[in-house]
Design a protein around this motif. Structure first.
Motif, PDB file in Angstrom:
ATOM      1  N   GLN A   1      -3.785  -8.381   0.290  1.00  0.00           N
ATOM      2  CA  GLN A   1      -2.723  -7.592  -0.336  1.00  0.00           C
ATOM      3  C   GLN A   1      -2.549  -6.292   0.440  1.00  0.00           C
TER       4      GLN A   1
ATOM      5  N   GLN B   1       0.326  -8.503   4.302  1.00  0.00           N
ATOM      6  CA  GLN B   1      -0.215  -9.548   3.445  1.00  0.00           C
ATOM      7  C   GLN B   1      -0.119 -10.914   4.136  1.00  0.00           C
TER       8      GLN B   1
ATOM      9  N   GLY C   1       3.715  -5.963   1.930  1.00  0.00           N
ATOM     10  CA  GLY C   1       2.884  -5.161   2.793  1.00  0.00           C
ATOM     11  C   GLY C   1       3.618  -4.110   3.585  1.00  0.00           C
TER      12      GLY C   1
END
Length: 463
Positions: A405, A432, A161
Protein backbone atom coordinates in the motif's frame (compact mmCIF):
# COMPACT_ATOMS: atom_id res chain seq x y z
CA UNK A 1 1.74 -44.04 -26.48
CA UNK A 2 -1.80 -45.36 -26.56
CA UNK A 3 -3.62 -46.11 -23.32
CA UNK A 4 -6.20 -48.91 -23.26
CA UNK A 5 -8.56 -49.06 -20.27
CA UNK A 6 -9.84 -52.52 -19.45
CA UNK A 7 -12.45 -53.61 -16.96
CA UNK A 8 -16.16 -54.08 -16.48
CA UNK A 9 -18.34 -51.10 -17.31
CA UNK A 10 -21.26 -50.64 -14.95
CA UNK A 11 -24.16 -48.49 -16.01
CA UNK A 12 -24.62 -46.51 -19.20
CA UNK A 13 -21.76 -44.40 -20.54
CA UNK A 14 -22.36 -40.80 -21.52
CA UNK A 15 -19.22 -40.33 -23.53
CA UNK A 16 -21.09 -39.56 -26.72
CA UNK A 17 -22.34 -36.25 -25.37
CA UNK A 18 -19.80 -33.42 -25.56
CA UNK A 19 -18.69 -32.13 -22.17
CA UNK A 20 -19.94 -35.17 -20.25
CA UNK A 21 -17.86 -37.72 -18.39
CA UNK A 22 -17.61 -41.47 -18.91
CA UNK A 23 -17.58 -43.23 -15.56
CA UNK A 24 -16.60 -46.88 -16.11
CA UNK A 25 -15.57 -49.09 -13.22
CA UNK A 26 -11.96 -49.52 -14.28
CA UNK A 27 -9.75 -52.23 -12.85
CA UNK A 28 -6.53 -51.54 -14.75
CA UNK A 29 -4.93 -49.26 -17.33
CA UNK A 30 -2.76 -50.63 -20.12
CA UNK A 31 -0.17 -48.87 -22.24
CA UNK A 32 -0.18 -50.29 -25.77
CA UNK A 33 3.29 -50.74 -27.31
CA UNK A 34 3.52 -51.71 -31.00
CA UNK A 35 5.80 -54.55 -32.09
CA UNK A 36 6.53 -54.93 -35.81
CA UNK A 37 6.16 -58.62 -36.61
CA UNK A 38 5.84 -61.83 -34.59
CA UNK A 39 9.57 -62.17 -33.90
CA UNK A 40 9.87 -58.69 -32.38
CA UNK A 41 6.75 -59.36 -30.32
CA UNK A 42 8.28 -62.52 -28.81
CA UNK A 43 11.67 -60.88 -28.18
CA UNK A 44 10.06 -57.83 -26.55
CA UNK A 45 7.93 -60.01 -24.26
CA UNK A 46 11.08 -61.87 -23.16
CA UNK A 47 12.85 -58.52 -22.58
CA UNK A 48 10.10 -57.22 -20.29
CA UNK A 49 10.12 -60.45 -18.28
CA UNK A 50 13.86 -61.06 -18.05
CA UNK A 51 15.22 -57.50 -17.86
CA UNK A 52 12.42 -55.52 -16.19
CA UNK A 53 10.75 -58.09 -13.94
CA UNK A 54 7.33 -58.07 -15.61
CA UNK A 55 5.18 -61.19 -15.61
CA UNK A 56 2.95 -62.45 -18.42
CA UNK A 57 -0.76 -62.01 -17.74
CA UNK A 58 -2.31 -63.12 -21.03
CA UNK A 59 -1.65 -63.91 -24.69
CA UNK A 60 -4.09 -63.57 -27.62
CA UNK A 61 -4.31 -66.03 -29.39
CA UNK A 62 -2.10 -68.73 -27.96
CA UNK A 63 -1.23 -70.40 -31.29
CA UNK A 64 -0.12 -67.25 -33.12
CA UNK A 65 0.14 -64.37 -30.60
CA UNK A 66 -1.00 -60.98 -31.79
CA UNK A 67 -0.81 -59.34 -28.36
CA UNK A 68 0.76 -60.14 -25.00
CA UNK A 69 -0.18 -58.55 -21.70
CA UNK A 70 2.50 -58.16 -19.03
CA UNK A 71 2.28 -56.49 -15.63
CA UNK A 72 4.65 -55.11 -13.06
CA UNK A 73 3.97 -55.89 -9.40
CA UNK A 74 5.38 -54.65 -6.14
CA UNK A 75 5.58 -58.25 -4.88
CA UNK A 76 4.11 -61.65 -5.73
CA UNK A 77 1.06 -61.19 -3.53
CA UNK A 78 -0.11 -57.75 -4.61
CA UNK A 79 -2.18 -56.62 -7.56
CA UNK A 80 -0.32 -55.27 -10.59
CA UNK A 81 0.66 -51.63 -10.41
CA UNK A 82 1.26 -51.24 -14.14
CA UNK A 83 0.49 -53.20 -17.32
CA UNK A 84 1.70 -53.08 -20.90
CA UNK A 85 0.01 -54.62 -23.90
CA UNK A 86 2.46 -55.63 -26.63
CA UNK A 87 0.52 -55.39 -29.88
CA UNK A 88 1.79 -57.02 -33.06
CA UNK A 89 1.58 -54.78 -36.13
CA UNK A 90 2.32 -55.53 -39.77
CA UNK A 91 5.68 -54.67 -41.28
CA UNK A 92 9.28 -55.82 -41.64
CA UNK A 93 11.03 -53.18 -39.52
CA UNK A 94 12.15 -50.85 -42.28
CA UNK A 95 12.21 -47.04 -42.10
CA UNK A 96 8.59 -46.77 -43.16
CA UNK A 97 7.46 -48.97 -40.29
CA UNK A 98 9.46 -46.92 -37.80
CA UNK A 99 7.86 -43.70 -39.08
CA UNK A 100 4.38 -45.22 -38.88
CA UNK A 101 5.00 -46.73 -35.44
CA UNK A 102 7.59 -44.50 -33.72
CA UNK A 103 9.12 -46.16 -30.66
CA UNK A 104 7.57 -44.92 -27.40
CA UNK A 105 9.34 -44.17 -24.14
CA UNK A 106 8.44 -45.99 -20.94
CA UNK A 107 9.36 -44.33 -17.65
CA UNK A 108 9.64 -46.67 -14.68
CA UNK A 109 9.84 -45.21 -11.17
CA UNK A 110 12.15 -47.08 -8.82
CA UNK A 111 12.05 -46.90 -5.03
CA UNK A 112 15.72 -47.79 -4.58
CA UNK A 113 18.91 -47.30 -6.50
CA UNK A 114 20.91 -50.25 -7.79
CA UNK A 115 23.92 -51.79 -6.06
CA UNK A 116 26.20 -49.10 -7.50
CA UNK A 117 24.22 -46.39 -5.70
CA UNK A 118 22.85 -44.84 -8.89
CA UNK A 119 19.74 -45.06 -11.03
CA UNK A 120 20.08 -47.79 -13.72
CA UNK A 121 20.86 -46.52 -17.21
CA UNK A 122 18.17 -46.49 -19.93
CA UNK A 123 17.43 -49.68 -21.87
CA UNK A 124 16.02 -50.27 -25.33
CA UNK A 125 13.58 -53.12 -25.95
CA UNK A 126 13.63 -55.14 -29.20
CA UNK A 127 10.55 -53.25 -30.42
CA UNK A 128 12.38 -49.94 -29.96
CA UNK A 129 10.72 -48.91 -26.72
CA UNK A 130 13.12 -46.81 -24.67
CA UNK A 131 12.90 -47.71 -20.99
CA UNK A 132 14.00 -44.93 -18.66
CA UNK A 133 14.40 -45.41 -14.92
CA UNK A 134 13.70 -42.54 -12.54
CA UNK A 135 13.54 -42.27 -8.74
CA UNK A 136 10.05 -42.59 -7.31
CA UNK A 137 10.94 -39.81 -4.88
CA UNK A 138 13.50 -37.64 -6.66
CA UNK A 139 15.67 -35.41 -4.46
CA UNK A 140 14.86 -31.73 -4.36
CA UNK A 141 16.99 -29.89 -6.90
CA UNK A 142 17.98 -26.37 -5.81
CA UNK A 143 19.58 -24.55 -8.76
CA UNK A 144 22.57 -22.30 -8.20
CA UNK A 145 21.68 -18.68 -7.47
CA UNK A 146 22.15 -16.14 -10.23
CA UNK A 147 21.75 -12.82 -8.37
CA UNK A 148 20.06 -9.89 -10.06
CA UNK A 149 18.52 -6.55 -9.21
CA UNK A 150 14.94 -6.62 -10.45
CA UNK A 151 12.18 -4.04 -10.35
CA UNK A 152 8.73 -5.16 -11.51
CA UNK A 153 5.96 -2.62 -11.91
CA UNK A 154 2.45 -3.50 -10.85
CA UNK A 155 1.12 -1.00 -13.35
CA UNK A 156 -0.99 0.86 -10.78
CA UNK A 157 1.09 4.01 -10.39
CA UNK A 158 -1.26 6.62 -8.98
CA UNK A 159 -3.91 3.99 -8.20
CA UNK A 160 -3.26 3.75 -4.49
CA UNK A 161 0.23 5.13 -4.56
CA UNK A 162 0.62 8.36 -6.53
CA UNK A 163 2.23 8.87 -9.91
CA UNK A 164 1.32 7.24 -13.21
CA UNK A 165 1.19 3.53 -13.90
CA UNK A 166 4.45 1.95 -14.95
CA UNK A 167 6.49 5.15 -14.53
CA UNK A 168 9.19 3.70 -12.27
CA UNK A 169 11.36 2.26 -15.02
CA UNK A 170 10.77 -1.33 -13.90
CA UNK A 171 9.73 -4.22 -16.08
CA UNK A 172 5.98 -4.00 -16.64
CA UNK A 173 4.34 -7.20 -15.46
CA UNK A 174 0.63 -6.67 -15.98
CA UNK A 175 0.28 -9.93 -17.92
CA UNK A 176 -1.85 -12.48 -16.10
CA UNK A 177 -1.82 -16.14 -17.13
CA UNK A 178 -4.22 -18.90 -16.17
CA UNK A 179 -2.79 -21.39 -13.69
CA UNK A 180 -4.01 -24.19 -11.45
CA UNK A 181 -7.63 -24.24 -10.21
CA UNK A 182 -8.66 -21.21 -12.25
CA UNK A 183 -6.18 -18.86 -10.57
CA UNK A 184 -4.51 -15.98 -12.45
CA UNK A 185 -0.73 -15.52 -12.04
CA UNK A 186 1.52 -12.46 -12.53
CA UNK A 187 5.26 -13.12 -12.54
CA UNK A 188 7.25 -11.07 -10.01
CA UNK A 189 10.69 -12.62 -10.66
CA UNK A 190 10.83 -13.15 -14.44
CA UNK A 191 14.46 -14.31 -14.34
CA UNK A 192 13.77 -16.83 -11.53
CA UNK A 193 17.31 -15.91 -10.31
CA UNK A 194 18.65 -18.92 -12.17
CA UNK A 195 15.70 -21.13 -11.26
CA UNK A 196 16.19 -20.75 -7.52
CA UNK A 197 13.09 -18.66 -6.70
CA UNK A 198 9.64 -17.88 -7.99
CA UNK A 199 7.37 -15.10 -6.78
CA UNK A 200 3.83 -14.68 -8.08
CA UNK A 201 1.02 -12.20 -7.64
CA UNK A 202 -2.05 -14.46 -7.74
CA UNK A 203 -5.69 -13.49 -7.93
CA UNK A 204 -9.11 -15.11 -8.20
CA UNK A 205 -11.42 -12.49 -9.76
CA UNK A 206 -14.73 -13.88 -8.55
CA UNK A 207 -15.96 -14.92 -5.13
CA UNK A 208 -17.10 -18.41 -4.23
CA UNK A 209 -15.86 -22.01 -3.98
CA UNK A 210 -12.45 -22.81 -5.50
CA UNK A 211 -12.20 -26.08 -7.50
CA UNK A 212 -9.10 -27.27 -5.67
CA UNK A 213 -7.93 -30.71 -4.52
CA UNK A 214 -5.84 -31.74 -1.52
CA UNK A 215 -2.26 -31.30 -2.66
CA UNK A 216 1.28 -30.65 -1.44
CA UNK A 217 4.53 -29.28 -2.82
CA UNK A 218 8.09 -30.58 -2.88
CA UNK A 219 9.82 -27.36 -1.92
CA UNK A 220 12.50 -25.85 0.29
CA UNK A 221 10.48 -22.76 1.22
CA UNK A 222 7.00 -21.44 0.46
CA UNK A 223 4.83 -18.70 1.91
CA UNK A 224 1.59 -16.96 0.94
CA UNK A 225 0.67 -13.40 1.91
CA UNK A 226 -2.91 -12.18 1.47
CA UNK A 227 -2.93 -8.76 -0.20
CA UNK A 228 -6.67 -8.23 -0.73
CA UNK A 229 -9.89 -10.09 -0.11
CA UNK A 230 -9.93 -13.32 1.87
CA UNK A 231 -9.51 -17.03 1.31
CA UNK A 232 -10.72 -20.03 3.28
CA UNK A 233 -7.99 -22.66 3.71
CA UNK A 234 -7.45 -26.15 5.11
CA UNK A 235 -4.09 -27.53 6.27
CA UNK A 236 -3.01 -30.95 7.41
CA UNK A 237 -3.10 -31.36 11.21
CA UNK A 238 -3.96 -27.67 11.70
CA UNK A 239 -7.63 -28.03 12.66
CA UNK A 240 -10.76 -26.77 10.88
CA UNK A 241 -10.73 -24.39 7.93
CA UNK A 242 -9.85 -20.77 8.63
CA UNK A 243 -9.92 -17.41 6.88
CA UNK A 244 -6.74 -15.78 5.61
CA UNK A 245 -7.52 -12.06 5.39
CA UNK A 246 -5.67 -9.09 3.92
CA UNK A 247 -2.45 -8.61 5.89
CA UNK A 248 -2.35 -12.27 7.02
CA UNK A 249 0.13 -14.85 5.79
CA UNK A 250 0.97 -18.54 6.10
CA UNK A 251 4.19 -20.50 5.93
CA UNK A 252 3.58 -23.74 4.02
CA UNK A 253 6.27 -26.18 5.21
CA UNK A 254 7.52 -28.78 2.75
CA UNK A 255 5.01 -31.55 1.96
CA UNK A 256 2.17 -30.24 4.16
CA UNK A 257 -1.18 -31.22 2.63
CA UNK A 258 -3.60 -28.36 2.06
CA UNK A 259 -6.57 -27.20 0.03
CA UNK A 260 -8.05 -23.86 -1.03
CA UNK A 261 -11.76 -23.97 -0.18
CA UNK A 262 -13.29 -20.61 -1.02
CA UNK A 263 -12.35 -17.02 -1.83
CA UNK A 264 -14.22 -13.78 -1.24
CA UNK A 265 -14.04 -10.13 -0.33
CA UNK A 266 -14.54 -8.82 -3.85
CA UNK A 267 -11.59 -10.62 -5.41
CA UNK A 268 -8.75 -12.48 -3.72
CA UNK A 269 -5.14 -11.39 -4.30
CA UNK A 270 -2.10 -13.02 -2.71
CA UNK A 271 1.67 -12.97 -3.12
CA UNK A 272 3.32 -16.39 -3.14
CA UNK A 273 7.06 -17.12 -2.93
CA UNK A 274 8.70 -20.51 -3.29
CA UNK A 275 12.11 -22.12 -3.62
CA UNK A 276 12.97 -23.66 -6.02
CA UNK A 277 11.12 -21.98 -8.88
CA UNK A 278 10.26 -25.25 -10.63
CA UNK A 279 8.88 -27.74 -8.14
CA UNK A 280 6.46 -30.64 -8.16
CA UNK A 281 2.89 -30.37 -6.91
CA UNK A 282 1.45 -33.73 -5.87
CA UNK A 283 -2.24 -34.51 -5.35
CA UNK A 284 -3.24 -36.61 -2.35
CA UNK A 285 -6.50 -38.37 -3.14
CA UNK A 286 -6.38 -40.46 0.02
CA UNK A 287 -6.47 -37.66 2.61
CA UNK A 288 -9.61 -35.74 3.45
CA UNK A 289 -9.25 -32.35 5.12
CA UNK A 290 -9.78 -31.33 7.83
CA UNK A 291 -8.15 -34.34 9.45
CA UNK A 292 -8.08 -32.78 12.95
CA UNK A 293 -10.20 -30.45 15.03
CA UNK A 294 -9.04 -27.68 17.34
CA UNK A 295 -8.54 -30.12 20.20
CA UNK A 296 -6.37 -32.54 18.21
CA UNK A 297 -4.51 -30.05 16.00
CA UNK A 298 -0.73 -30.40 15.97
CA UNK A 299 0.51 -26.83 15.72
CA UNK A 300 4.08 -27.84 16.52
CA UNK A 301 4.29 -30.73 14.04
CA UNK A 302 7.62 -30.81 12.25
CA UNK A 303 7.53 -30.83 8.44
CA UNK A 304 11.08 -31.34 7.18
CA UNK A 305 12.50 -29.05 9.85
CA UNK A 306 9.76 -26.41 9.65
CA UNK A 307 6.46 -25.79 11.43
CA UNK A 308 3.25 -24.32 10.05
CA UNK A 309 2.72 -20.59 10.62
CA UNK A 310 -0.51 -18.61 10.46
CA UNK A 311 0.23 -14.92 11.00
CA UNK A 312 -2.77 -12.65 11.58
CA UNK A 313 -2.50 -8.92 10.98
CA UNK A 314 -5.17 -8.19 13.60
CA UNK A 315 -2.93 -9.58 16.36
CA UNK A 316 0.43 -8.39 15.01
CA UNK A 317 2.83 -6.84 17.48
CA UNK A 318 4.22 -3.62 15.99
CA UNK A 319 7.34 -1.94 17.27
CA UNK A 320 9.32 1.08 16.14
CA UNK A 321 12.48 0.45 14.19
CA UNK A 322 15.14 2.41 15.99
CA UNK A 323 18.36 3.90 14.71
CA UNK A 324 21.57 1.92 15.07
CA UNK A 325 22.73 4.22 17.85
CA UNK A 326 19.52 3.60 19.80
CA UNK A 327 20.00 -0.16 19.57
CA UNK A 328 23.55 0.13 20.78
CA UNK A 329 22.19 1.93 23.80
CA UNK A 330 19.91 -0.97 24.68
CA UNK A 331 16.87 -0.20 22.56
CA UNK A 332 15.06 -3.03 20.76
CA UNK A 333 14.16 -1.57 17.40
CA UNK A 334 14.54 -4.79 15.48
CA UNK A 335 17.91 -6.34 14.91
CA UNK A 336 19.30 -5.92 11.44
CA UNK A 337 17.66 -2.54 10.86
CA UNK A 338 18.95 0.99 11.12
CA UNK A 339 18.04 4.65 10.71
CA UNK A 340 14.28 5.02 10.91
CA UNK A 341 11.94 7.99 10.88
CA UNK A 342 8.30 7.35 11.77
CA UNK A 343 8.30 3.68 10.69
CA UNK A 344 7.57 0.42 12.51
CA UNK A 345 7.68 -3.29 11.78
CA UNK A 346 6.21 -6.62 12.79
CA UNK A 347 7.47 -10.17 12.51
CA UNK A 348 5.38 -12.93 10.95
CA UNK A 349 7.05 -15.73 12.92
CA UNK A 350 8.46 -17.34 9.78
CA UNK A 351 12.11 -16.88 10.82
CA UNK A 352 11.53 -18.88 13.99
CA UNK A 353 9.42 -21.56 12.28
CA UNK A 354 12.10 -22.15 9.60
CA UNK A 355 14.97 -21.99 12.12
CA UNK A 356 16.40 -18.96 10.35
CA UNK A 357 16.18 -20.34 6.82
CA UNK A 358 13.82 -17.54 5.82
CA UNK A 359 12.09 -14.54 7.30
CA UNK A 360 9.19 -12.25 6.46
CA UNK A 361 8.48 -8.82 7.91
CA UNK A 362 5.96 -6.09 7.26
CA UNK A 363 7.06 -2.45 7.53
CA UNK A 364 4.58 0.41 7.77
CA UNK A 365 4.37 4.10 8.52
CA UNK A 366 3.52 4.57 12.18
CA UNK A 367 -0.24 5.27 12.41
CA UNK A 368 -1.77 8.40 13.90
CA UNK A 369 -1.38 8.56 17.66
CA UNK A 370 1.80 6.47 17.67
CA UNK A 371 5.35 7.67 17.85
CA UNK A 372 5.95 10.35 15.25
CA UNK A 373 9.17 10.98 13.34
CA UNK A 374 12.27 11.32 15.43
CA UNK A 375 12.36 14.56 17.34
CA UNK A 376 8.56 15.06 17.38
CA UNK A 377 5.83 14.31 19.84
CA UNK A 378 3.46 11.34 19.28
CA UNK A 379 0.58 12.23 17.02
CA UNK A 380 2.21 15.31 15.46
CA UNK A 381 3.48 15.69 11.91
CA UNK A 382 2.08 12.23 11.06
CA UNK A 383 1.29 13.32 7.53
CA UNK A 384 4.88 14.05 6.59
CA UNK A 385 6.79 11.40 4.59
CA UNK A 386 8.74 8.74 6.46
CA UNK A 387 12.10 7.15 5.81
CA UNK A 388 13.32 3.59 6.23
CA UNK A 389 16.92 2.43 5.73
CA UNK A 390 17.76 -1.27 5.84
CA UNK A 391 21.32 -2.64 5.96
CA UNK A 392 22.85 -5.34 3.82
CA UNK A 393 21.79 -8.95 4.29
CA UNK A 394 24.91 -11.06 4.48
CA UNK A 395 25.06 -14.25 2.38
CA UNK A 396 21.67 -13.44 0.91
CA UNK A 397 19.86 -15.98 -1.23
CA UNK A 398 16.90 -13.64 -1.62
CA UNK A 399 15.85 -10.13 -0.70
CA UNK A 400 12.36 -9.59 -2.09
CA UNK A 401 9.93 -6.77 -1.31
CA UNK A 402 6.35 -6.03 -2.41
CA UNK A 403 4.55 -2.72 -1.91
CA UNK A 404 1.26 -3.56 -0.22
CA UNK A 405 0.00 0.00 0.00
CA UNK A 406 1.08 3.60 -0.52
CA UNK A 407 4.16 4.96 -2.23
CA UNK A 408 7.86 5.60 -1.60
CA UNK A 409 11.15 6.21 -3.38
CA UNK A 410 13.58 3.29 -3.55
CA UNK A 411 17.26 4.23 -3.26
CA UNK A 412 19.81 1.50 -3.97
CA UNK A 413 23.58 1.21 -4.06
CA UNK A 414 25.82 1.22 -7.11
CA UNK A 415 26.52 -2.47 -6.46
CA UNK A 416 22.83 -3.26 -6.87
CA UNK A 417 22.61 -1.19 -10.06
CA UNK A 418 25.44 -3.19 -11.62
CA UNK A 419 23.30 -6.34 -11.39
CA UNK A 420 20.22 -4.80 -12.99
CA UNK A 421 19.50 -6.41 -16.40
CA UNK A 422 17.98 -3.15 -17.69
CA UNK A 423 18.74 0.50 -17.05
CA UNK A 424 17.76 1.54 -13.54
CA UNK A 425 18.31 4.79 -11.66
CA UNK A 426 19.62 5.03 -8.09
CA UNK A 427 16.28 6.57 -7.01
CA UNK A 428 13.10 4.97 -8.27
CA UNK A 429 9.46 5.73 -7.38
CA UNK A 430 7.48 2.82 -5.98
CA UNK A 431 3.72 2.36 -5.96
CA UNK A 432 1.20 -0.19 -4.79
CA UNK A 433 1.81 -3.70 -6.26
CA UNK A 434 5.36 -2.84 -7.36
CA UNK A 435 8.04 -5.28 -6.26
CA UNK A 436 11.81 -5.48 -6.29
CA UNK A 437 14.62 -7.97 -5.73
CA UNK A 438 18.08 -6.96 -4.49
CA UNK A 439 21.26 -9.07 -4.12
CA UNK A 440 21.35 -8.53 -0.35
CA UNK A 441 22.60 -4.95 -0.73
CA UNK A 442 21.41 -2.15 1.58
CA UNK A 443 18.52 0.02 0.48
CA UNK A 444 16.59 3.05 1.66
CA UNK A 445 12.94 3.96 1.21
CA UNK A 446 12.55 7.72 1.14
CA UNK A 447 9.34 9.76 1.13
CA UNK A 448 7.18 6.90 2.39
CA UNK A 449 3.54 7.96 2.30
CA UNK A 450 1.51 7.89 5.56
CA UNK A 451 -0.32 4.74 4.38
CA UNK A 452 2.84 2.96 3.22
CA UNK A 453 3.17 -0.79 3.83
CA UNK A 454 5.90 -3.09 2.56
CA UNK A 455 6.31 -6.87 2.70
CA UNK A 456 9.96 -7.96 2.84
CA UNK A 457 10.94 -11.64 2.48
CA UNK A 458 14.53 -12.70 2.94
CA UNK A 459 16.55 -15.90 2.86
CA UNK A 460 18.07 -16.14 5.39
CA UNK A 461 15.80 -14.28 7.77
CA UNK A 462 16.95 -10.98 9.24
CA UNK A 463 18.22 -11.39 12.79
Amino acid sequence: VCVCVCGVVRGQLTGGVPGTLCRPSCTMAEVVLPCVGAEVLAETADFFKARLGFRADYVIPADDPECVGLSLQQDACERPVFRVRLQRVAGDGDAGDVKQHPPPELRLLVAQKDDSGSIPPPLTAPNGTRVVFAPAQPPLDIPALQPETLLVSGGRGGDGGGGSGGDNGGDASDVWVMGRAGMLYRDLIPSRLGGRFIASHIKIPGDGPVPDNVHFHQIRFQMIFCVRGWVRLLYEDQGPEFLLRAGDCVLQPPLIRHRVVESGGGGLEVVELACPASHTTFFDHGLELPNTDNATAKADRDFSGQTFVRHQDCSAVWQPVLAEADKAGGGDGGAGTSSIDGMEWCSTGIASATRGLAGARVYRAAPLGDAGPQGTDPGTDNQQPRRLALPALNNADLLFAFVLQGSATLCVSETALELAPTAMTPSTPLHQDDSFVLPGTPYTLENCSPNFRLLEVTLPGRT
